[in-house]
Design a protein around this motif. Structure first.
Motif, PDB file in Angstrom:
ATOM      1  N   ALA A  97       2.598  12.902   7.253  1.00 35.32           N
ATOM      2  CA  ALA A  97       2.110  12.071   6.026  1.00 35.32           C
ATOM      3  C   ALA A  97       1.141  11.183   6.062  1.00 35.32           C
ATOM      4  N   THR A 133      -2.945  -0.069   2.351  1.00 28.73           N
ATOM      5  CA  THR A 133      -1.378   0.116   1.721  1.00 28.73           C
ATOM      6  C   THR A 133      -0.300  -0.706   2.698  1.00 28.73           C
ATOM      7  N   TYR A 185      -1.722  12.753  -6.039  1.00 27.28           N
ATOM      8  CA  TYR A 185      -3.221  13.039  -5.613  1.00 27.28           C
ATOM      9  C   TYR A 185      -3.779  11.434  -5.991  1.00 27.28           C
ATOM     10  N   ILE A 193      -7.458   4.549   6.893  1.00 28.78           N
ATOM     11  CA  ILE A 193      -6.538   4.045   6.504  1.00 28.78           C
ATOM     12  C   ILE A 193      -5.870   2.633   7.150  1.00 28.78           C
ATOM     13  N   GLN A 199       5.505   3.402   2.593  1.00 30.16           N
ATOM     14  CA  GLN A 199       5.752   4.829   2.139  1.00 30.16           C
ATOM     15  C   GLN A 199       5.120   6.084   3.151  1.00 30.16           C
ATOM     16  N   LEU A 200       4.519   5.494   4.179  1.00 34.59           N
ATOM     17  CA  LEU A 200       4.308   6.673   5.330  1.00 34.59           C
ATOM     18  C   LEU A 200       5.157   6.774   6.166  1.00 34.59           C
ATOM     19  N   GLU A 259      -2.043  14.057   5.353  1.00 32.95           N
ATOM     20  CA  GLU A 259      -2.008  14.381   4.090  1.00 32.95           C
ATOM     21  C   GLU A 259      -2.726  13.195   3.275  1.00 32.95           C
ATOM     22  N   SER A 260      -2.196  11.641   3.545  1.00 36.76           N
ATOM     23  CA  SER A 260      -2.793  10.834   2.924  1.00 36.76           C
ATOM     24  C   SER A 260      -4.373  10.655   3.018  1.00 36.76           C
ATOM     25  N   ASN A 280      -3.433  13.189  -0.639  1.00 35.64           N
ATOM     26  CA  ASN A 280      -1.821  13.756  -1.204  1.00 35.64           C
ATOM     27  C   ASN A 280      -1.091  12.444  -0.836  1.00 35.64           C
ATOM     28  N   TRP A 281      -0.840  11.601  -1.517  1.00 39.44           N
ATOM     29  CA  TRP A 281       0.281  10.402  -1.143  1.00 39.44           C
ATOM     30  C   TRP A 281       1.489  10.983  -1.069  1.00 39.44           C
ATOM     31  N   PRO A 282       2.316  10.287  -0.393  1.00 43.33           N
ATOM     32  CA  PRO A 282       3.625  10.688   0.038  1.00 43.33           C
ATOM     33  C   PRO A 282       4.705  10.835  -1.284  1.00 43.33           C
TER      34      PRO A 282
END
Length: 275
Positions: free
Chosen positions: A185, A120, A199, A206, A124-125, A188-189, A193-195
């Motif tokens: 975040a 990524t 899903y 990452i 977004q994180l 969860e990723s 579970n994306w921000p």
């Protein structure tokens, strides 16, 4: 899901922020691309390749040199991917086709030695930066982009400058902590579970840029080193790898001028920094 050829390698770089004001960084990018490109090579440019993007109808010497560099890399048999960053999110199919870049969604996934690697840009994180996330949501809207790109080029240039100035002011007046990835975040990723609320699927590793805080985080809360160094290793479950930004024109003391990650199909990696 993308896989690295057994006899090849994948190379990852981000946050080059290329413009007419970064001639040394552009030279370094061209030389790096020549050095890594060959048959069975995958090159991933994970956002902010350019400092700003006004639309595919805009062209200057920097964008023209990037097109030539990518085309030359492709001629060796390499495959080149591009992911939008927070600076060049308007880069479109016209430029990508001219250069020979394949535009990736954010996030995207790689299958490497039985492990799933989520790649990524990383913005977004950074969920603590509420003002930026609000702008990001607006500026990624198809209607907003269509309306913006329909404006005369000169008007877009002025608007982009104003947005950039406001962004610099916001960054200067904000706590450094909100500019980094939020650990909740990130956790969860890993679970999928994306921000943005969707899903996207679980991942083991990452890999991102954006924060300009190069590090290999072995655990969720491990700190970034004060002075990043080149290193080698094997992908491990729960790792978060943060790519360095590039700045050969005005390098900061005790920070690398740039760098990249090399990743093999076996899961072996090397983080290579330019000092």
């Amino acid at each position: 899901m993308i896989e690295i050829p057994q006899q090849g390698a994948a190379f990852f770089a981000s946050d080059l922020h290329l413009s007419e004001h970064t001639p040394k960084t552009l030279d370094a990018f061209e030389n790096w691309l020549v050095s890594v490109s060959q048959e069975n090579t995958l090159v991933f440019l994970l956002g902010d390749l350019f400092e700003v993007w006004y639309g595919d109808d805009y062209s200057d010497s920097t964008s023209e040199r990037v097109i030539k560099a990518v085309q030359s890399a492709k001629s060796t048999g390499a495959t080149l991917y591009f992911m939008h960053g927070n600076r060049d999110f308007l880069l479109g199919d016209q430029f990508a086709e001219a250069a020979g870049l394949e535009i990736l969604p954010d996030p995207e996934f790689l299958q490497i030695n039985h492990q799933v690697v989520l790649i990524t840009h990383g913005d977004q994180l950074c969920t603590d930066d509420k003002a930026y996330q609000k702008f990001r949501l607006q500026s990624r809207d198809d209607k907003w982009q269509k309306n913006f790109l329909a404006l005369p080029l000169e008007q877009r240039l002025e608007m982009a400058k104003a947005i950039r100035s406001e962004s610099k002011l916001h960054k200067a007046n904000s706590a450094m902590s909100i500019m980094d990835a939020n650990l909740h975040a990130v956790a969860e990723s890993f679970k999928g579970n994306w921000p943005d609320g969707y899903y996207v699927g679980k991942s083991d590793v990452i890999l991102h840029g954006h924060t300009h805080r190069c590090a290999i985080h072995g655990t969720l809360d491990s700190q970034a080193p004060l002075v990043p160094e080149s290193t080698q290793g094997q992908l491990q479950k729960g790792q978060r790898i943060v790519l360095p930004d590039w700045n050969f024109d005005e390098p900061e003391k005790n920070r690398p001028k740039g760098g990249f990650l090399k990743l093999l199909s076996t899961g072996e990696f090397s983080l290579n920094l330019f000092n």
